[in-house]
Structures are given as C-alpha cells and as structure tokens.
Design a protein around this motif. Structure first.
Motif, short mmCIF file in Angstrom:
data_model
loop_
_atom_site.label_atom_id
_atom_site.label_comp_id
_atom_site.label_asym_id
_atom_site.label_seq_id
_atom_site.Cartn_x
_atom_site.Cartn_y
_atom_site.Cartn_z
N LEU A 166 44.48 52.28 38.59
CA LEU A 166 45.30 51.08 38.74
C LEU A 166 45.67 50.48 37.39
O LEU A 166 46.76 49.92 37.22
CB LEU A 166 44.58 50.05 39.61
CG LEU A 166 44.90 50.12 41.11
CD1 LEU A 166 44.66 51.51 41.68
CD2 LEU A 166 44.09 49.08 41.88
N THR A 167 44.78 50.62 36.42
CA THR A 167 45.12 50.16 35.07
C THR A 167 46.31 50.94 34.53
O THR A 167 47.24 50.37 33.94
CB THR A 167 43.91 50.31 34.14
OG1 THR A 167 42.83 49.50 34.62
CG2 THR A 167 44.27 49.89 32.71
N SER A 168 46.32 52.25 34.75
CA SER A 168 47.44 53.08 34.32
C SER A 168 48.72 52.69 35.04
O SER A 168 49.82 52.78 34.48
CB SER A 168 47.14 54.56 34.57
OG SER A 168 46.02 54.97 33.83
N ALA A 169 48.59 52.24 36.29
CA ALA A 169 49.76 51.85 37.08
C ALA A 169 50.13 50.39 36.88
O ALA A 169 51.02 49.88 37.57
CB ALA A 169 49.49 52.12 38.55
N ARG A 170 49.44 49.70 35.97
CA ARG A 170 49.67 48.28 35.70
C ARG A 170 49.49 47.44 36.97
O ARG A 170 50.28 46.55 37.28
CB ARG A 170 51.06 48.06 35.10
CG ARG A 170 51.23 48.73 33.74
CD ARG A 170 52.58 48.44 33.13
NE ARG A 170 52.72 49.09 31.83
CZ ARG A 170 53.81 49.01 31.07
NH1 ARG A 170 54.87 48.31 31.49
NH2 ARG A 170 53.85 49.62 29.90
N CYS A 171 48.43 47.77 37.66
CA CYS A 171 48.09 47.05 38.89
C CYS A 171 46.67 46.53 38.73
O CYS A 171 45.79 47.21 38.20
CB CYS A 171 48.20 47.99 40.08
SG CYS A 171 47.72 47.25 41.66
N ALA A 172 46.42 45.30 39.19
CA ALA A 172 45.11 44.68 39.06
C ALA A 172 44.21 45.07 40.22
O ALA A 172 44.65 45.12 41.37
CB ALA A 172 45.25 43.17 39.01
N LEU A 173 42.94 45.36 39.91
CA LEU A 173 41.94 45.61 40.94
C LEU A 173 41.04 44.39 41.01
O LEU A 173 40.42 44.00 40.03
CB LEU A 173 41.11 46.85 40.61
CG LEU A 173 39.99 47.17 41.61
CD1 LEU A 173 40.58 47.54 42.98
CD2 LEU A 173 39.10 48.30 41.09
N ARG A 174 40.99 43.76 42.18
CA ARG A 174 40.14 42.58 42.41
C ARG A 174 38.98 43.00 43.30
O ARG A 174 39.17 43.35 44.46
CB ARG A 174 40.92 41.46 43.09
CG ARG A 174 42.27 41.15 42.46
CD ARG A 174 42.13 40.58 41.07
NE ARG A 174 43.43 40.14 40.55
CZ ARG A 174 43.68 39.91 39.27
NH1 ARG A 174 42.73 40.09 38.36
NH2 ARG A 174 44.88 39.50 38.88
N VAL A 175 37.77 43.00 42.74
CA VAL A 175 36.58 43.42 43.47
C VAL A 175 35.81 42.16 43.88
O VAL A 175 35.51 41.31 43.05
CB VAL A 175 35.69 44.33 42.60
CG1 VAL A 175 34.44 44.74 43.37
CG2 VAL A 175 36.48 45.57 42.17
N HIS A 176 35.47 42.08 45.16
CA HIS A 176 34.87 40.87 45.71
C HIS A 176 33.41 41.10 46.10
O HIS A 176 33.11 42.02 46.88
CB HIS A 176 35.67 40.40 46.93
CG HIS A 176 37.10 40.08 46.60
ND1 HIS A 176 37.50 38.84 46.16
CD2 HIS A 176 38.21 40.86 46.62
CE1 HIS A 176 38.81 38.85 45.94
NE2 HIS A 176 39.26 40.07 46.20
N ASP A 177 32.52 40.27 45.56
CA ASP A 177 31.11 40.32 45.90
C ASP A 177 30.86 39.53 47.19
O ASP A 177 31.68 38.72 47.62
CB ASP A 177 30.26 39.72 44.78
CG ASP A 177 30.26 40.60 43.54
OD1 ASP A 177 30.21 41.83 43.68
OD2 ASP A 177 30.31 40.04 42.41
#
Length: 467
Positions: free
Chosen positions: A130-141
């Motif tokens: 996703l970093t390569s695709a310029r997309c943010a990954l939001r991980v939720h605890d």
C-alpha cells in the motif's frame, strides 16, 4: 460543469474496510473508522478475501470453513440492510486488496490488528504494497480482543507471563465502550465472487453450530438472560453443558469481546464475574502470543522434554478409544460438534501430554483440525499451559481422568451421551467399566484402558526430572 470555485467536480473518496476476524457490523472499529468523516458521495468497500495463504498455512479446516460461510452470508445481509454489500474476493490477500484499489482509486484500507505470525506478516505485506500504491493502511487495535495486546504490561517487561496479576491490571484499566452499528453504508459498486456456501464444504462435523453475527447475538442475549447466573457454580459440569458456547462467535468476530464484557458485567453476580474472567484469559493468551510469536509452535518455557510418540496410542486418543470413558466422551464430542467442553479440553490435553507423554503439538494440531473456535493464541497456549511448557505456575500437575470424572460427571451422564457402548452401565460405574464382571465387560464392545495411570504418572515424573 465546474464547481463554484472553478476546481471541477469533487473527487469521490473511497475507503476499504478489510474484514478478517471481525465479521460483524455491531461494535466494529474497522468499519466505523472507514465510514468516519467520509464526505457526500464517498463510499466504503466492505471486503473479505478468501485468502489462499490461509489454506497454505494449514488453517483452513472444514469445520471453520463451513462456519465462515454462514458468517459471510450473515454479514452480507447486515450490510445490505444498510445499503452496502460484502465484496468477496478469492486469492492472495495483498494482491486482491491491490486489485480493489486499482478498480476504485481508494486511498485508505482499514483492518483489525492480529497477533498470530500469519496476521503480522499479512499486515507487513499490506503495508509495503500500500505504501508503494500511495495508499494508507490503518490498523485498529481492540477489535479482536476486549483489551488490545500490550495495553497493560508489567514494569520492565513486554507482557504478563502470569494470569492473576494480568487480570488485576485488566480489570483496573477496563475495556473500551462499544460502538453502535452504522445505519447507512454507501457501496462503491465493486463486484466479487459469489459467497461461499456451507454445502460446498466436505468433511464437516455433523453437529457444528450455525455461524453469523445474528445467531451469535441471539445466543448471547439468551445466555445473559438464562445461563450466566449459574455459570459460577456449573461451568465445570460436563453433563450440564452450562457454558455459553460463544467461543466460535468470538473467534470469527461475529461478537465483539468488548461488548460481551460490558453486557456480562451489567448482568452482575458471581456468574458474570467468573465469565468475564474467562474472557480475560482469552486476552491474556493473545498478549502472550503478540509478545512471543514463536510460542505458536515452540515451548514458551522449555522443560527438556523428550516426548514419546506411539502412533497407535495417538490414533486411539483421536478416535476416543483410550479405555478411559470421560476422555473418550470428550474426544467424540469434538469429532461430532467441532467443539468441546472446557473441562473436557483440560482432561484430554493432560491425558495426551502427561499420561501418554506425547508432544502437545500433536494435540494442538488435532484440535486445530476440528475446532470451530480453533484460534492460534488460545489453542496453542492452552495446550502449552496443560503440557507444562507454557504459563502454568504448576507445570507438573497431572489431571487424573477418574477423579476428574467423579467430580465433574458424577452420575456418568456425559459419558453415556457420547460413548453409547456404555449407555447401559448404571451410575458412576460407567467411569470404570473394566471393574464390571467379565461377562458384562466383554459384551460392551469398549476397549480396556490403554495405560495404567499410576505407571504413566511415574513415567512422566521421571521424564520431567531428567529434563
């Protein structure tokens, strides 16, 4: 036509809510975060990937696959009631997520944090792609467990290794407030493969429950109304079947552990306190695995064991033909229901690892093959707890199946339910059928005990001492 500021039409914002072990709309931080702050005309893609990596890793057991099919159908129905729909894709999870990004232009992917080695690696691969695709990954605890792993730690350490001090801190911190289910979900018009069906799955145990959030919520409500008040006194009663049976729904995230804690706490009483303690045990094992991922396959506390392996003994244990009726009843319940009473789990695990002195990984694998609630953290670490290689502070304790049967199945009703060969044996005599007269014993068609308990206990003690 240009907008008033001359900038042209506003770009449509699309976000992806990637479901994993959170197959619900109630109290789902992943789904709510994906919907939060979205402007007019924005959309969310509720995505589930039938991940080929799960099968390759050996986690794709038929009982869980069948239960999952129910869960996905129920989740899709709940999303459709709100204007959306579940998009199901099949393949490697990172590749399928990236395909959805390419189709929609989405710039955020939301997902629940996991603690298994596979979940952590999946998150790492997603973040890189996703970093390569310029997309943010939001991980939720705090989506899979009531309290996130690492939320409480002892001074100078990264996790609690003993449950009681962990539970004290767990209760003091408290769990987050549950989130309401969204009223409206605007879909992005993305298509997927057809939902899988339970009928497509072969090799399913005949008695596994129906999956899905709606079923789980009905079961929870009924349990809080009629069952929880008796839990403190009866949760070890094998024949009484007085446990909640909510573990499969918690494993698949059809129920929120945080919401269950709050609702159980409101019910009050000793039963609720004992039940909430079990939910804390679930969190405890997740925080251990998060800090020590190798514990999924390696001894948390090595004891120098040189395990025996007699395939005939293991086969008899799997089949429920050890000659110890309470052990065999529990193993047959597992084969039929894809579930086993918790007291039964302790008994059969102790019998395999300490009476037969067989590697706990053999038992954990068999449980993983059949349990609908086969969770890596709880399955592996509970097996280690019983085997004495985990967090148990009494690692050499051995559960005697005869004394345990007399205590937790005093009338033999549990045994007669699952071992029909012994259905005509009266009362507590069912636990020791080898004491019956020879003629009666021969007509039962039930095996003699495969091992002498006293000799086996001595063998285990000597092995641990040598180790």
């Amino acid at each position: 036509m240009p907008d008033d500021d001359g900038s042209g039409p506003a770009a449509r914002e699309v976000r992806v809510a990637l479901f994993t072990s959170d197959l619900r709309v109630h109290d789902n931080p992943v789904l709510r975060a994906a919907l939060a702050g979205a402007g007019p005309g924005s959309a969310v893609v509720p995505l589930f990937v039938l991940d080929s990596g799960v099968r390759a890793a050996g986690f794709d057991a038929p009982n869980r696959r069948a239960f999952l099919a129910d869960c996905l159908a129920d989740l899709d129905a709940a999303l459709r009631e709100r204007g959306g729909a579940l998009v199901v894709r099949r393949g490697e999870v990172v590749r399928e997520v990236c395909r959805v990004l390419a189709e929609t232009g989405a710039r955020e992917v939301h997902v629940a944090a996991g603690v298994s080695g596979y979940a952590v690696r999946r998150e790492e691969r997603l973040r890189a792609a996703l970093t390569s695709a310029r997309c943010a990954l939001r991980v939720h605890d705090g989506v899979v467990t009531a309290l996130p792993p690492g939320a409480v730690v002892p001074g100078g350490k990264d996790h609690f290794a003993v449950f009681t001090p962990y539970f004290r801190r767990w209760r003091a911190v408290g769990v987050r407030e549950p989130l309401a289910a969204p009223r409206r979900i605007a879909g992005a018009g993305v298509t997927g493969v057809p939902l899988p069906g339970r009928a497509e799955v072969r090799g399913v145990s005949p008695g596994i429950p129906v999956g899905g959030e709606s079923t789980g919520r009905r079961r929870l409500t009924a349990w809080l109304r009629d069952g929880i008040t008796r839990y403190d006194d009866r949760h070890d009663d094998l024949a009484g079947d007085a446990t909640s049976r909510l573990s499969p729904f918690l494993h698949f995230g059809c129920l929120s552990a945080a919401e269950v804690v709050h609702r159980a706490t409101r019910a009050g009483g000793p039963g609720a306190e004992a039940f909430v303690r079990q939910l804390a045990w679930r969190d405890f094992h997740h925080q251990v695995l998060a800090a020590r991922p190798r514990a999924a396959g390696h001894d948390y506390r090595p004891r120098g064991d040189r395990w025996r392996h007699d395939e005939r003994e293991v086969a008899a244990w799997r089949a429920g033909l050890t000659g110890y009726p309470v052990v065999d009843a529990a193993m047959r319940q597992l084969a039929h229901e894809g579930w086993m009473h918790n007291r039964g789990r302790l008994l059969v695990a102790s019998f395999l690892t300490k009476t037969l002195y067989t590697d706990w990984r053999v038992g954990a694998r068999h449980f993983s093959d059949l349990l609908v609630d086969g969770d890596v953290a709880n399955n592996q670490l509970n097996w280690q707890w019983v085997a004495g290689t985990g967090t148990d502070t009494r690692p050499n304790r051995v559960l005697n199946p005869l004394s345990q049967a007399r205590r937790f199945d005093p009338d033999g009703d549990y045994v007669r339910r699952w071992v029909p060969e012994l259905g005509g044996v009266p009362g507590a005599a069912v636990h020791q059928p080898w004491r019956l007269p020879a003629g009666e014993r021969a007509g039962l068609g039930y095996p003699e005990p495969m091992v002498d308990l006293s000799a086996a206990r001595g063998r285990f003690a000597r092995a641990r001492e040598a180790g």
